[in-house]
Design a protein around this motif. Sequence first.
Motif, mmCIF file in Angstrom:
data_model
loop_
_atom_site.group_PDB
_atom_site.id
_atom_site.type_symbol
_atom_site.label_atom_id
_atom_site.label_comp_id
_atom_site.label_asym_id
_atom_site.label_seq_id
_atom_site.Cartn_x
_atom_site.Cartn_y
_atom_site.Cartn_z
ATOM 1 N N ALA A 207 -9.962 -7.469 7.269
ATOM 2 C CA ALA A 207 -10.312 -8.803 6.775
ATOM 3 C C ALA A 207 -9.446 -9.209 5.588
ATOM 4 C CB ALA A 207 -11.789 -8.844 6.388
ATOM 5 N N ASP A 208 -9.069 -8.225 4.772
ATOM 6 C CA ASP A 208 -8.237 -8.501 3.612
ATOM 7 C C ASP A 208 -7.581 -7.197 3.181
ATOM 8 O OD1 ASP A 208 -10.183 -7.032 2.118
ATOM 9 O OD2 ASP A 208 -11.331 -8.874 1.803
ATOM 10 N N ALA A 209 -6.958 -7.200 2.009
ATOM 11 C CA ALA A 209 -6.222 -6.024 1.525
ATOM 12 C C ALA A 209 -7.055 -5.171 0.580
ATOM 13 C CB ALA A 209 -4.943 -6.482 0.836
ATOM 14 N N SER A 210 -8.376 -5.316 0.594
ATOM 15 C CA SER A 210 -9.226 -4.625 -0.379
ATOM 16 C C SER A 210 -9.390 -3.139 -0.093
ATOM 17 C CB SER A 210 -10.605 -5.296 -0.434
ATOM 18 O OG SER A 210 -11.237 -5.233 0.838
ATOM 19 N N ALA A 211 -9.126 -2.698 1.144
ATOM 20 C CA ALA A 211 -9.286 -1.281 1.489
ATOM 21 C C ALA A 211 -8.034 -0.781 2.210
ATOM 22 C CB ALA A 211 -10.529 -1.086 2.356
ATOM 23 N N PRO A 212 -6.918 -0.697 1.499
ATOM 24 C CA PRO A 212 -5.659 -0.333 2.147
ATOM 25 C C PRO A 212 -5.601 1.128 2.563
ATOM 26 C CG PRO A 212 -5.344 -0.498 -0.219
ATOM 27 C CD PRO A 212 -6.738 -0.963 0.056
ATOM 28 N N ALA A 213 -4.875 1.393 3.657
ATOM 29 C CA ALA A 213 -4.590 2.766 4.054
ATOM 30 C C ALA A 213 -3.476 3.342 3.198
ATOM 31 C CB ALA A 213 -4.197 2.816 5.534
ATOM 32 N N ILE A 214 -2.577 2.485 2.737
ATOM 33 C CA ILE A 214 -1.498 2.867 1.832
ATOM 34 C C ILE A 214 -1.378 1.782 0.771
ATOM 35 C CG2 ILE A 214 0.961 3.394 1.615
ATOM 36 C CD1 ILE A 214 1.004 4.131 4.550
ATOM 37 N N GLY A 215 -1.322 2.194 -0.486
ATOM 38 C CA GLY A 215 -1.162 1.242 -1.578
ATOM 39 C C GLY A 215 -2.496 0.843 -2.180
ATOM 40 N N PRO A 216 -2.499 -0.272 -2.973
ATOM 41 C CA PRO A 216 -1.357 -1.142 -3.263
ATOM 42 C C PRO A 216 -0.345 -0.467 -4.188
ATOM 43 C CG PRO A 216 -3.240 -1.812 -4.563
ATOM 44 C CD PRO A 216 -3.723 -0.730 -3.657
ATOM 45 N N VAL A 217 0.919 -0.776 -3.975
ATOM 46 C CA VAL A 217 1.999 -0.225 -4.782
ATOM 47 C C VAL A 217 2.986 -1.336 -5.105
ATOM 48 C CG1 VAL A 217 1.827 2.128 -3.905
ATOM 49 C CG2 VAL A 217 3.219 0.454 -2.684
ATOM 50 N N ASP A 218 3.759 -1.122 -6.150
ATOM 51 C CA ASP A 218 4.781 -2.087 -6.531
ATOM 52 C C ASP A 218 6.130 -1.656 -5.959
ATOM 53 O OD1 ASP A 218 3.020 -3.647 -7.931
ATOM 54 O OD2 ASP A 218 3.391 -2.634 -9.843
ATOM 55 N N LEU A 219 6.838 -2.605 -5.388
ATOM 56 C CA LEU A 219 8.136 -2.352 -4.788
ATOM 57 C C LEU A 219 9.195 -3.136 -5.547
ATOM 58 C CD1 LEU A 219 9.616 -1.022 -2.380
ATOM 59 C CD2 LEU A 219 9.216 -3.109 -1.113
ATOM 60 N N PRO A 220 9.956 -2.484 -6.435
ATOM 61 C CA PRO A 220 10.983 -3.185 -7.210
ATOM 62 C C PRO A 220 12.315 -3.237 -6.462
ATOM 63 C CG PRO A 220 10.768 -0.950 -8.021
ATOM 64 C CD PRO A 220 9.794 -1.087 -6.879
ATOM 65 N N LEU A 221 12.910 -4.410 -6.373
ATOM 66 C CA LEU A 221 14.191 -4.590 -5.691
ATOM 67 C C LEU A 221 15.194 -5.208 -6.654
ATOM 68 C CD1 LEU A 221 12.958 -6.111 -2.298
ATOM 69 C CD2 LEU A 221 13.331 -3.705 -2.871
ATOM 70 N N GLU A 222 16.385 -4.638 -6.711
ATOM 71 C CA GLU A 222 17.449 -5.142 -7.574
ATOM 72 C C GLU A 222 18.510 -5.852 -6.744
ATOM 73 O OE1 GLU A 222 19.116 -2.315 -10.273
ATOM 74 O OE2 GLU A 222 17.206 -1.250 -10.516
ATOM 75 N N ALA A 223 19.050 -6.916 -7.285
ATOM 76 C CA ALA A 223 20.101 -7.666 -6.596
ATOM 77 C C ALA A 223 21.310 -6.768 -6.350
ATOM 78 C CB ALA A 223 20.506 -8.879 -7.426
ATOM 79 N N GLY A 224 21.923 -6.939 -5.181
ATOM 80 C CA GLY A 224 23.117 -6.201 -4.834
ATOM 81 C C GLY A 224 22.866 -4.828 -4.250
ATOM 82 N N LYS A 225 21.590 -4.428 -4.124
ATOM 83 C CA LYS A 225 21.282 -3.113 -3.568
ATOM 84 C C LYS A 225 20.644 -3.239 -2.188
ATOM 85 C CE LYS A 225 20.980 -0.522 -7.877
ATOM 86 N NZ LYS A 225 20.197 0.466 -8.676
ATOM 87 N N ASN A 226 20.668 -2.130 -1.459
ATOM 88 C CA ASN A 226 20.164 -2.064 -0.087
ATOM 89 C C ASN A 226 19.079 -0.999 -0.037
ATOM 90 O OD1 ASN A 226 20.009 -1.258 2.769
ATOM 91 N ND2 ASN A 226 21.747 -2.625 3.039
ATOM 92 N N TYR A 227 17.894 -1.379 0.467
ATOM 93 C CA TYR A 227 16.739 -0.486 0.435
ATOM 94 C C TYR A 227 16.138 -0.286 1.825
ATOM 95 C CZ TYR A 227 16.707 -1.686 -4.572
ATOM 96 O OH TYR A 227 17.047 -1.889 -5.886
ATOM 97 N N THR A 228 15.437 0.829 1.955
ATOM 98 C CA THR A 228 14.579 1.057 3.102
ATOM 99 C C THR A 228 13.219 1.503 2.600
ATOM 100 O OG1 THR A 228 16.427 1.805 4.451
ATOM 101 C CG2 THR A 228 14.223 2.342 5.230
ATOM 102 N N ALA A 229 12.164 0.817 2.999
ATOM 103 C CA ALA A 229 10.801 1.224 2.676
ATOM 104 C C ALA A 229 10.206 1.878 3.913
ATOM 105 C CB ALA A 229 9.958 0.022 2.257
ATOM 106 N N ALA A 230 9.751 3.113 3.766
ATOM 107 C CA ALA A 230 9.192 3.853 4.899
ATOM 108 C C ALA A 230 7.732 4.178 4.646
ATOM 109 C CB ALA A 230 9.984 5.140 5.130
#
Length: 278
Positions: free
Chosen positions: A85-108
């Motif tokens: 129904a919402d994000a109140s009971a996540p299986a993973i997280g909540p977490v913060d995902l920081p992204l910097e300009a000019g970089k390439n990321y993979t979130a697994a």
Amino acid sequence: MHKTLKIGMTAGALGALVALGGLAPAQAAEDVAKLSVLHGVPGLTVDVYVNDKLTLDDFKPGDIAGPLDLPAGTYTVAITASDAADASAPAIGPVDLPLEAGKNYTAAAHLDEAGKPTATLFTNDISQVAAGEGRLTVRHVAAAPAVDVLANGAVAITALVNPNESVLALPAGTISAAVAATGTTEPVIGPADVNVAEGTNTIVYAWGSLTDKNLALAVQTIEGLHSNPDSIPAGEAGLVATNQANDSTGLMVGVAAVLMGLVAAAVVGMRRLSVARR
């Protein structure tokens, strides 16, 4: 029997990427971050929430989405069971995902060695490779102990543990790759044919669970890494990696902006069509 590895991508994610290419303003590579996402949690179809908004529905195990060009910033991500129904009971997280300009990321999103769902953010290496060579990156994101990676029957990587990776520079060509428990040569995954293309970094993910006997491989590539300065710029075809694995770093981001942009464009288009018909 050998299997040929292929990239998995949801139809919805692919459609969003195609639409994004036509809607997003052109930006230089150094002005944005690139993000791809792997769903490596077996048996769990998930919904992805970004900043408490549902952004990816029914994301299935083994699927890979991306890469997306995203503004730099930090995004709060929660992964729930499908149709929550919402994000109140996540299986993973909540977490913060920081992204910097000019970089390439993979979130697994994947299992840790003990089998608990977790997430890891990898920073992808898009540096050049030597002429005639390709780069092979192997990432261990499975619920399994340390493994060895075999290339053409010989041990090429030893004692790789979750959630780490190892990188090889290899002559371009096709290799037979397999994953075995450290110190053994009996494959627990594979063998499978992996094409190491010139000027390309190929990432192989070992994901799933050894106990549940559902270990699998997922593959993505980044092309255009030739040392020739006239070659095609990197970053249009997927992933590649350096040896980074950040604890408590989450899955997925930026899809929210993509989907919101698509909805807004659709509404504007429908309004214009309605006016034109009057």
